[in-house]
Design an enzyme around this catalytic site. Sequence first.
Site, PDB file in Angstrom:
ATOM      1  N   LEU A   1       0.820  -1.210   0.000  1.00 39.22           N
ATOM      2  CA  LEU A   1       0.000   0.000   0.000  1.00 39.22           C
ATOM      3  C   LEU A   1       0.858   1.266   0.000  1.00 39.22           C
ATOM      4  CD1 LEU A   1      -1.658   0.195   3.547  1.00 39.22           C
ATOM      5  CD2 LEU A   1      -0.187  -1.652   2.877  1.00 39.22           C
TER       6      LEU A   1
ATOM      7  N   ILE B   1       0.893   4.052  -1.903  1.00 37.24           N
ATOM      8  CA  ILE B   1       0.252   5.353  -2.093  1.00 37.24           C
ATOM      9  C   ILE B   1      -0.492   5.777  -0.831  1.00 37.24           C
ATOM     10  CG2 ILE B   1      -1.404   6.654  -3.469  1.00 37.24           C
ATOM     11  CD1 ILE B   1       1.241   5.857  -4.896  1.00 37.24           C
ATOM     12  N   TYR B   2      -1.227   4.861  -0.249  1.00 38.24           N
ATOM     13  CA  TYR B   2      -1.911   5.134   1.021  1.00 38.24           C
ATOM     14  C   TYR B   2      -0.906   5.548   2.093  1.00 38.24           C
ATOM     15  CZ  TYR B   2      -4.350   3.996   5.407  1.00 38.24           C
ATOM     16  OH  TYR B   2      -4.886   4.036   6.678  1.00 38.24           O
ATOM     17  N   ALA B   3       0.190   4.799   2.192  1.00 34.14           N
ATOM     18  CA  ALA B   3       1.209   5.108   3.196  1.00 34.14           C
ATOM     19  C   ALA B   3       1.864   6.451   2.923  1.00 34.14           C
ATOM     20  CB  ALA B   3       2.256   3.998   3.229  1.00 34.14           C
TER      21      ALA B   3
ATOM     22  N   LYS C   1      -0.455   9.209   4.041  1.00 31.43           N
ATOM     23  CA  LYS C   1      -0.457   9.311   5.503  1.00 31.43           C
ATOM     24  C   LYS C   1       0.874   9.867   6.027  1.00 31.43           C
ATOM     25  CE  LYS C   1      -4.572   7.875   6.669  1.00 31.43           C
ATOM     26  NZ  LYS C   1      -5.512   8.739   7.401  1.00 31.43           N
TER      27      LYS C   1
END
Length: 263
Positions: free
Chosen positions: A162, A164-166, A169
């Site tokens: 993940l 892009i999510y990380a 964030k």
Amino acid sequence: MADSLSLTNKVAIITGSGRENGIGAAIALTLAKAGARVVINYVSDATSPRAETVRSRIEAAAGKNSVIVVKADVSTTEGCKMIVGEALNKFKVDHIDIIVNNAAAAIIGPALRTSAEDMTRAFQVSVIGPVLLLQEACPHMPKYSRIINIGTVASRLGLSALPIYAAAKAAMDQLTWSLAREIGRDGKHITINTIAPGPVKTDNLPDTPQAAALADWLVSLTRNEERIGTAEDIADAVLLLTSEKSRWITGQFISVSGEINGG
């Protein structure tokens, strides 16, 4: 101890809180039980029945006037104006004391196969959205208000599942650190912190073999108990940081995961 965590007369906005098994819903319920009036926020029509379930649970625990539900896209100026306006108007108050930026776009999969639209959405929700919401809310936030960003330990672990999510964030983590001085030194002494969960069983943790393997690996890194986290674990940590007792804690990345930390 219970009195020291009282949020009586406080108004709290929790974004991304319309799913009954989610972290946002657990946070809203916990803050409402402590005395806060809470704003439930969601964006998808499909989530409407679930948001009503969240509302019902909160009303059962904290009373009829303890919660409102607002369907709005937190990644837009219009959505943020609606959330803040509904909070002030429906609760008939002139203050918003707590903002919990919990909404997220959980983009899963290799970065090189992620569309521009999905990447943009991830950053709109996790970075742009919190700033837009604070632009609308801060004029109504009194001294010693609290802002909590819900991050993730993934922002420090370099997980290939993940990226892009990380990355979105991780940008939120930097925002927490940078904003701490901007909002802490403007005379209101508002604090802002990131709470970073590890794996928690919600809709954002898919029921797939790959997700299960990742969760098992993360659980193996815990030091306190060998288990997956619960939404209530995160909600209780938010309660601590929204209380008066957290007045000297700001700009922090706090892993609430049984001690899963990256480098």
